[in-house]
Design a protein around this motif. Structure first.
Motif, PDB file in Angstrom:
ATOM      1  N   THR A   1       0.859  -1.176   0.000  1.00  0.00           N
ATOM      2  CA  THR A   1       0.000   0.000   0.000  1.00  0.00           C
ATOM      3  C   THR A   1       0.904   1.239   0.000  1.00  0.00           C
ATOM      4  N   GLN A   2       0.300   2.398  -0.053  1.00  0.00           N
ATOM      5  CA  GLN A   2       1.048   3.611   0.242  1.00  0.00           C
ATOM      6  C   GLN A   2       1.550   3.531   1.680  1.00  0.00           C
ATOM      7  N   ASN A   3       2.502   4.354   2.044  1.00  0.00           N
ATOM      8  CA  ASN A   3       3.006   4.277   3.420  1.00  0.00           C
ATOM      9  C   ASN A   3       2.013   4.865   4.425  1.00  0.00           C
ATOM     10  N   TYR A   4       1.962   4.248   5.587  1.00  0.00           N
ATOM     11  CA  TYR A   4       1.174   4.772   6.709  1.00  0.00           C
ATOM     12  C   TYR A   4       2.092   5.319   7.794  1.00  0.00           C
ATOM     13  N   TYR A   5       3.393   5.257   7.533  1.00  0.00           N
ATOM     14  CA  TYR A   5       4.404   5.847   8.411  1.00  0.00           C
ATOM     15  C   TYR A   5       5.422   6.490   7.481  1.00  0.00           C
ATOM     16  N   PRO A   6       5.654   7.797   7.608  1.00  0.00           N
ATOM     17  CA  PRO A   6       6.531   8.479   6.656  1.00  0.00           C
ATOM     18  C   PRO A   6       7.968   7.960   6.724  1.00  0.00           C
ATOM     19  N   PRO A   7       8.749   8.180   5.657  1.00  0.00           N
ATOM     20  CA  PRO A   7      10.162   7.807   5.715  1.00  0.00           C
ATOM     21  C   PRO A   7      10.848   8.499   6.897  1.00  0.00           C
ATOM     22  N   THR A   8      11.507   7.728   7.732  1.00  0.00           N
ATOM     23  CA  THR A   8      12.189   8.271   8.901  1.00  0.00           C
ATOM     24  C   THR A   8      13.584   7.673   8.993  1.00  0.00           C
ATOM     25  N   ALA A   9      14.308   8.087  10.001  1.00  0.00           N
ATOM     26  CA  ALA A   9      15.723   7.733  10.102  1.00  0.00           C
ATOM     27  C   ALA A   9      15.952   6.400  10.802  1.00  0.00           C
ATOM     28  N   SER A  10      17.029   5.754  10.390  1.00  0.00           N
ATOM     29  CA  SER A  10      17.617   4.670  11.160  1.00  0.00           C
ATOM     30  C   SER A  10      18.806   5.253  11.928  1.00  0.00           C
ATOM     31  N   ALA A  11      19.257   4.550  12.970  1.00  0.00           N
ATOM     32  CA  ALA A  11      20.329   5.098  13.788  1.00  0.00           C
ATOM     33  C   ALA A  11      21.127   3.989  14.456  1.00  0.00           C
ATOM     34  N   TYR A  12      22.353   4.344  14.834  1.00  0.00           N
ATOM     35  CA  TYR A  12      23.215   3.463  15.623  1.00  0.00           C
ATOM     36  C   TYR A  12      23.057   3.826  17.095  1.00  0.00           C
ATOM     37  N   ALA A  13      23.077   2.814  17.944  1.00  0.00           N
ATOM     38  CA  ALA A  13      23.045   3.047  19.384  1.00  0.00           C
ATOM     39  C   ALA A  13      24.013   2.095  20.071  1.00  0.00           C
ATOM     40  N   SER A  14      24.604   2.586  21.160  1.00  0.00           N
ATOM     41  CA  SER A  14      25.594   1.792  21.887  1.00  0.00           C
ATOM     42  C   SER A  14      25.590   2.210  23.346  1.00  0.00           C
ATOM     43  N   LEU A  15      26.277   1.436  24.159  1.00  0.00           N
ATOM     44  CA  LEU A  15      26.472   1.805  25.562  1.00  0.00           C
ATOM     45  C   LEU A  15      27.724   2.646  25.744  1.00  0.00           C
ATOM     46  N   SER A  16      28.492   2.826  24.681  1.00  0.00           N
ATOM     47  CA  SER A  16      29.742   3.580  24.733  1.00  0.00           C
ATOM     48  C   SER A  16      29.771   4.631  23.638  1.00  0.00           C
ATOM     49  N   GLY A  17      30.178   5.839  24.006  1.00  0.00           N
ATOM     50  CA  GLY A  17      30.293   6.904  23.029  1.00  0.00           C
ATOM     51  C   GLY A  17      31.449   6.699  22.067  1.00  0.00           C
ATOM     52  N   ASP A  18      32.331   5.762  22.396  1.00  0.00           N
ATOM     53  CA  ASP A  18      33.498   5.484  21.547  1.00  0.00           C
ATOM     54  C   ASP A  18      33.273   4.296  20.604  1.00  0.00           C
ATOM     55  N   ALA A  19      32.058   3.787  20.529  1.00  0.00           N
ATOM     56  CA  ALA A  19      31.797   2.607  19.694  1.00  0.00           C
ATOM     57  C   ALA A  19      32.176   2.876  18.243  1.00  0.00           C
ATOM     58  N   ASP A  20      32.852   1.916  17.637  1.00  0.00           N
ATOM     59  CA  ASP A  20      33.280   2.028  16.242  1.00  0.00           C
ATOM     60  C   ASP A  20      32.185   1.460  15.347  1.00  0.00           C
ATOM     61  N   ILE A  21      31.387   2.335  14.774  1.00  0.00           N
ATOM     62  CA  ILE A  21      30.238   1.871  13.992  1.00  0.00           C
ATOM     63  C   ILE A  21      30.598   1.617  12.530  1.00  0.00           C
ATOM     64  N   MET A  22      31.756   2.080  12.104  1.00  0.00           N
ATOM     65  CA  MET A  22      32.152   1.875  10.717  1.00  0.00           C
ATOM     66  C   MET A  22      33.127   0.717  10.550  1.00  0.00           C
ATOM     67  N   GLY A  23      33.888   0.408  11.604  1.00  0.00           N
ATOM     68  CA  GLY A  23      34.875  -0.658  11.493  1.00  0.00           C
ATOM     69  C   GLY A  23      34.748  -1.734  12.542  1.00  0.00           C
ATOM     70  N   GLY A  24      33.806  -1.561  13.460  1.00  0.00           N
ATOM     71  CA  GLY A  24      33.625  -2.526  14.535  1.00  0.00           C
ATOM     72  C   GLY A  24      32.603  -3.584  14.188  1.00  0.00           C
ATOM     73  N   VAL A  25      31.959  -4.133  15.227  1.00  0.00           N
ATOM     74  CA  VAL A  25      30.954  -5.180  15.062  1.00  0.00           C
ATOM     75  C   VAL A  25      29.587  -4.584  15.390  1.00  0.00           C
ATOM     76  N   VAL A  26      28.666  -4.674  14.456  1.00  0.00           N
ATOM     77  CA  VAL A  26      27.357  -4.025  14.599  1.00  0.00           C
ATOM     78  C   VAL A  26      26.246  -5.055  14.436  1.00  0.00           C
ATOM     79  N   ALA A  27      25.274  -5.006  15.332  1.00  0.00           N
ATOM     80  CA  ALA A  27      24.119  -5.906  15.285  1.00  0.00           C
ATOM     81  C   ALA A  27      22.965  -5.247  14.545  1.00  0.00           C
ATOM     82  N   ALA A  28      22.220  -6.062  13.820  1.00  0.00           N
ATOM     83  CA  ALA A  28      20.976  -5.613  13.185  1.00  0.00           C
ATOM     84  C   ALA A  28      20.035  -6.807  13.095  1.00  0.00           C
ATOM     85  N   GLN A  29      18.750  -6.512  13.037  1.00  0.00           N
ATOM     86  CA  GLN A  29      17.778  -7.595  12.893  1.00  0.00           C
ATOM     87  C   GLN A  29      17.861  -8.166  11.487  1.00  0.00           C
TER      88      GLN A  29
END
Length: 238
Positions: free
Chosen positions: A101-129
Motif C-alpha cells: 500500500t502507500q506508506n502509513y508511516y513516513p520515511p524516517t531515520a535509522s540510527a546506531y546506538a551503543s552503551l559507549s560513546g566510543d563505539a566504532d560503527i564503521m569498522g567494529g561489530v554491529v548488530a541488526a535484525q
C-alpha cells in the motif's frame, strides 16, 4: 432434494462472502512500539491501532496473526495471512516479491546506538535484525554485521559485549536510549520509502481498500494523532 442442494449452495456462497470480508493481519509482535504482545497475550501497539482503524474504515474484519520476522514475507506469499503490518519499510527489493500500500508511516531515520560513546560503527561489530534494510546497510559499510532474529536480541548483544553497537529504526531505539543507558552514535541514516502494508501481488482490490482507508486517516488527522501518541511530538507526520 433440489431445495437442499440450493440451500447448501447458498450457504456456501454466504460463507465465501463472509470469509472474503475477513482479513488476517500478519505482524511480528516483537517490535515495540510498532507491534508487541501485551500482558493479555494480545497484539498491541501503533500498528494494532492503525490496522484496526483501517479495517473499520474499509468495512473489513481484522484477525491478527503473529509470525517471526525472517519468514514473514514467505508466509504471506504462501497464504498464511493476507497482509503484513509489521514495521516493514517499502523497498524496491521487497516490491519485486510482494505489493505494498502507500506508506502509513513516513520515511524516517535509522540510527546506531551503543552503551559507549566510543563505539566504532564503521569498522567494529554491529548488530541488526535479520532481513531488514538496516542489516543490508551495515553489510555495505566497513563494519562486521551480526544478524539476530529480533530487536531484543540485538540489544542483548550490545549489553553482553558481543557487538559494539546496534543499528535499527531510530524510533524503536528511543526507549533504550532514554531508559537503559544507551546513546545514539553518529548521524541518522535515512533508509527506505516509509512503512506500508505488504500484500500479495494478486490482492489488488484489498490494496485499493486499504489505500483509501489510509487516505482517509491522513486527511482527518487521525493517523498523525497515532504517530504522535506512540512516537512523540517530534516524530515525522503527514
Amino acid at each position: 432434494m433440489n431445495k437442499l442442494i440450493l440451500s447448501v449452495a447458498a450457504l456456501a456462497l454466504m460463507t465465501g462472502a463472509a470469509t472474503a470480508d475477513t482479513v488476517r493481519m500478519g505482524t511480528e509482535g516483537a517490535y515495540p512500539p510498532y507491534n508487541f504482545i501485551d500482558d493479555n497475550g494480545e497484539v498491541a501497539g501503533f500498528e494494532r491501532e492503525v490496522g484496526d482503524e483501517l479495517c473499520a474504515r474499509a468495512e473489513l474484519t481484522c484477525e491478527w496473526v503473529t509470525n517471526e520476522w525472517d519468514t514473514i514475507i514467505p508466509n504471506l506469499v504462501s497464504g498464511n495471512y493476507d497482509t503484513i503490518i509489521a514495521g516493514m519499510s517499502i523497498t524496491d527489493e521487497r516490491d519485486e516479491v510482494i505489493d505494498f500500500t502507500q506508506n502509513y508511516y513516513p520515511p524516517t531515520a535509522s540510527a546506531y546506538a551503543s552503551l559507549s560513546g566510543d563505539a566504532d560503527i564503521m569498522g567494529g561489530v554491529v548488530a541488526a535484525q535479520t532481513s531488514t534494510i538496516q542489516a543490508g546497510h551495515v553489510a555495505e559499510t566497513g563494519a562486521t554485521l551480526v544478524e539476530f532474529a529480533t530487536l531484543d536480541d540485538t540489544i542483548a548483544a550490545v549489553k553482553n559485549g558481543e557487538v559494539d553497537a546496534v543499528f535499527a529504526d531510530k524510533d524503536a531505539l528511543v526507549p533504550f536510549v532514554t531508559e537503559q543507558g544507551f546513546m545514539f552514535i553518529g548521524d541518522d541514516v535515512p533508509l527506505g520509502g516509509g512503512i506500508g502494508m505488504g500484500l500479495r501481488e494478486s490482492d489488488t482490490e484489498m490494496k485499493d481498500k486499504f489505500n483509501a482507508a489510509i487516505d482517509s486517516m491522513k486527511a482527518d488527522g487521525s493517523l498523525n494523532a497515532l504517530l504522535i501518541k506512540y512516537f512523540g511530538e517530534d516524530t515525522t507526520t503527514y
